[in-house]
Design a protein around this motif. Structure first.
Motif, PDB file in Angstrom:
ATOM      1  N   ILE A 175      45.673  25.639  29.385  1.00  0.00           N
ATOM      2  CA  ILE A 175      45.206  26.026  30.709  1.00  0.00           C
ATOM      3  C   ILE A 175      45.793  27.391  31.058  1.00  0.00           C
ATOM      4  CG2 ILE A 175      45.121  25.382  33.146  1.00  0.00           C
ATOM      5  CD1 ILE A 175      45.763  22.484  32.172  1.00  0.00           C
ATOM      6  N   ALA A 176      44.931  28.333  31.430  1.00  0.00           N
ATOM      7  CA  ALA A 176      45.383  29.659  31.861  1.00  0.00           C
ATOM      8  C   ALA A 176      45.866  29.546  33.304  1.00  0.00           C
ATOM      9  CB  ALA A 176      44.247  30.670  31.758  1.00  0.00           C
ATOM     10  N   MET A 177      47.181  29.640  33.508  1.00  0.00           N
ATOM     11  CA  MET A 177      47.774  29.384  34.820  1.00  0.00           C
ATOM     12  C   MET A 177      48.008  30.637  35.652  1.00  0.00           C
ATOM     13  SD  MET A 177      48.191  26.198  35.334  1.00  0.00           S
ATOM     14  CE  MET A 177      49.344  26.265  36.676  1.00  0.00           C
ATOM     15  N   SER A 178      47.624  31.799  35.167  1.00  0.00           N
ATOM     16  CA  SER A 178      47.956  33.036  35.874  1.00  0.00           C
ATOM     17  C   SER A 178      47.296  33.134  37.247  1.00  0.00           C
ATOM     18  CB  SER A 178      47.586  34.257  35.024  1.00  0.00           C
ATOM     19  OG  SER A 178      46.198  34.238  34.750  1.00  0.00           O
ATOM     20  N   ASN A 179      46.148  32.511  37.447  1.00  0.00           N
ATOM     21  CA  ASN A 179      45.445  32.590  38.730  1.00  0.00           C
ATOM     22  C   ASN A 179      45.330  31.235  39.421  1.00  0.00           C
ATOM     23  OD1 ASN A 179      44.958  35.380  38.507  1.00  0.00           O
ATOM     24  ND2 ASN A 179      43.158  34.996  37.227  1.00  0.00           N
ATOM     25  N   VAL A 180      46.286  30.346  39.178  1.00  0.00           N
ATOM     26  CA  VAL A 180      46.223  29.002  39.750  1.00  0.00           C
ATOM     27  C   VAL A 180      47.366  28.807  40.738  1.00  0.00           C
ATOM     28  CG1 VAL A 180      46.313  26.530  39.246  1.00  0.00           C
ATOM     29  CG2 VAL A 180      45.107  28.072  37.694  1.00  0.00           C
ATOM     30  N   VAL A 183      47.676  16.558  45.821  1.00  0.00           N
ATOM     31  CA  VAL A 183      47.802  17.867  45.182  1.00  0.00           C
ATOM     32  C   VAL A 183      46.459  18.580  45.228  1.00  0.00           C
ATOM     33  CG1 VAL A 183      48.256  19.026  42.977  1.00  0.00           C
ATOM     34  CG2 VAL A 183      49.673  17.102  43.693  1.00  0.00           C
ATOM     35  N   THR A 184      46.500  19.871  45.569  1.00  0.00           N
ATOM     36  CA  THR A 184      45.305  20.703  45.563  1.00  0.00           C
ATOM     37  C   THR A 184      45.517  21.842  44.577  1.00  0.00           C
ATOM     38  OG1 THR A 184      44.884  20.212  47.892  1.00  0.00           O
ATOM     39  CG2 THR A 184      43.745  22.112  46.960  1.00  0.00           C
ATOM     40  N   LEU A 185      44.569  22.005  43.659  1.00  0.00           N
ATOM     41  CA  LEU A 185      44.590  23.104  42.698  1.00  0.00           C
ATOM     42  C   LEU A 185      43.610  24.162  43.188  1.00  0.00           C
ATOM     43  CD1 LEU A 185      44.389  20.980  39.429  1.00  0.00           C
ATOM     44  CD2 LEU A 185      46.440  21.863  40.531  1.00  0.00           C
ATOM     45  N   GLN A 186      44.104  25.386  43.386  1.00  0.00           N
ATOM     46  CA  GLN A 186      43.263  26.477  43.876  1.00  0.00           C
ATOM     47  C   GLN A 186      43.371  27.655  42.931  1.00  0.00           C
ATOM     48  OE1 GLN A 186      45.273  26.839  47.675  1.00  0.00           O
ATOM     49  NE2 GLN A 186      43.476  26.045  48.728  1.00  0.00           N
ATOM     50  N   GLY A 187      42.352  28.510  42.945  1.00  0.00           N
ATOM     51  CA  GLY A 187      42.366  29.710  42.124  1.00  0.00           C
ATOM     52  C   GLY A 187      41.207  29.709  41.153  1.00  0.00           C
ATOM     53  N   SER A 188      41.448  30.320  39.984  1.00  0.00           N
ATOM     54  CA  SER A 188      40.370  30.409  39.001  1.00  0.00           C
ATOM     55  C   SER A 188      40.922  30.259  37.586  1.00  0.00           C
ATOM     56  CB  SER A 188      39.641  31.752  39.127  1.00  0.00           C
ATOM     57  OG  SER A 188      40.525  32.818  38.858  1.00  0.00           O
ATOM     58  N   VAL A 189      40.055  29.746  36.724  1.00  0.00           N
ATOM     59  CA  VAL A 189      40.335  29.609  35.295  1.00  0.00           C
ATOM     60  C   VAL A 189      39.125  30.144  34.542  1.00  0.00           C
ATOM     61  CG1 VAL A 189      41.937  27.654  35.478  1.00  0.00           C
ATOM     62  CG2 VAL A 189      39.495  27.214  35.311  1.00  0.00           C
ATOM     63  N   PRO A 190      39.314  30.565  33.279  1.00  0.00           N
ATOM     64  CA  PRO A 190      38.185  31.163  32.552  1.00  0.00           C
ATOM     65  C   PRO A 190      37.121  30.181  32.059  1.00  0.00           C
ATOM     66  CG  PRO A 190      40.246  31.464  31.333  1.00  0.00           C
ATOM     67  CD  PRO A 190      40.569  30.756  32.593  1.00  0.00           C
ATOM     68  N   LEU A 191      37.470  28.899  31.885  1.00  0.00           N
ATOM     69  CA  LEU A 191      36.528  27.930  31.343  1.00  0.00           C
ATOM     70  C   LEU A 191      36.510  26.650  32.168  1.00  0.00           C
ATOM     71  CD1 LEU A 191      37.577  28.233  27.585  1.00  0.00           C
ATOM     72  CD2 LEU A 191      35.552  29.249  28.640  1.00  0.00           C
ATOM     73  N   SER A 199      37.837  27.614  40.623  1.00  0.00           N
ATOM     74  CA  SER A 199      36.542  28.179  40.274  1.00  0.00           C
ATOM     75  C   SER A 199      36.632  28.702  38.842  1.00  0.00           C
ATOM     76  CB  SER A 199      36.166  29.316  41.234  1.00  0.00           C
ATOM     77  OG  SER A 199      37.141  30.344  41.184  1.00  0.00           O
ATOM     78  N   VAL A 200      35.481  28.778  38.207  1.00  0.00           N
ATOM     79  CA  VAL A 200      35.426  29.256  36.823  1.00  0.00           C
ATOM     80  C   VAL A 200      35.002  30.715  36.852  1.00  0.00           C
ATOM     81  CG1 VAL A 200      34.341  28.965  34.578  1.00  0.00           C
ATOM     82  CG2 VAL A 200      34.861  26.967  35.984  1.00  0.00           C
ATOM     83  N   ARG A 201      35.902  31.571  36.352  1.00  0.00           N
ATOM     84  CA  ARG A 201      35.618  33.005  36.265  1.00  0.00           C
ATOM     85  C   ARG A 201      36.012  33.476  34.880  1.00  0.00           C
ATOM     86  NH1 ARG A 201      37.722  35.412  41.948  1.00  0.00           N
ATOM     87  NH2 ARG A 201      36.092  34.463  43.206  1.00  0.00           N
ATOM     88  N   PRO A 202      35.031  33.872  34.088  1.00  0.00           N
ATOM     89  CA  PRO A 202      35.350  34.369  32.751  1.00  0.00           C
ATOM     90  C   PRO A 202      36.271  35.604  32.826  1.00  0.00           C
ATOM     91  CG  PRO A 202      33.008  33.943  32.950  1.00  0.00           C
ATOM     92  CD  PRO A 202      33.602  33.809  34.328  1.00  0.00           C
ATOM     93  N   VAL A 203      37.058  35.782  31.795  1.00  0.00           N
ATOM     94  CA  VAL A 203      38.005  36.899  31.741  1.00  0.00           C
ATOM     95  C   VAL A 203      37.249  38.217  31.855  1.00  0.00           C
ATOM     96  CG1 VAL A 203      39.734  38.044  30.316  1.00  0.00           C
ATOM     97  CG2 VAL A 203      39.565  35.559  30.316  1.00  0.00           C
TER      98      VAL A 203
END
Length: 125
Positions: A72-77, A86-94, A119-123
């Motif tokens: 899991i890419a955690m840089s934008n979470v 628990v609420t997960l906010q931000g974006s991941v690439p997939l 939300s899903v946001r590709p790199v």
């Protein structure tokens, strides 16, 4: 003409003064709430602080579990916790990472529910 303007102005002023007086009487009629003892206030403050600390600890546990997963890419979470929710906010690439993040968060002890607002946001976008 000036007399009409003066009469309207005086009437408006009387209406304003009357409404202020009525408002002041209505709020004075309400009984004052008894002051809480200092010990109760201090106890409530301490309880609030302990709940806040527990929420922060749960956030750290969920973040640690998500980082350990490595898938899991955690840089934008961002993770928020409140009373086990628990609420997960931000974006991941997939989308798969978003789904995996929900499953990992549900597996953390103390988590009651997980809301996935990722939300899903590709790199590169």
């Amino acid at each position: 003409m000036k007399a009409m303007h003066a009469i309207k102005l005086a009437g408006t002023a009387l209406l304003i003064l009357g409404s202020i007086n009525a408002y002041a009487q209505a709020s004075d009629a309400a009984p004052a709430a008894p002051a809480a003892p200092a010990s109760t206030t201090a106890g409530a403050r301490q309880h609030y602080k302990s709940l806040k600390a527990a929420n922060r600890a749960l956030q750290r546990q969920v973040r640690s579990a998500l980082v350990k997963d490595r898938g899991i890419a955690m840089s934008n979470v961002t993770i928020r916790a409140r009373d086990g929710a628990v609420t997960l906010q931000g974006s991941v690439p997939l989308q798969a990472q978003s789904d995996r993040a929900t499953e990992v968060a549900k597996g953390v002890p103390g988590v009651v529910s997980v809301k996935n607002a990722l939300s899903v946001r590709p790199v590169g976008t």
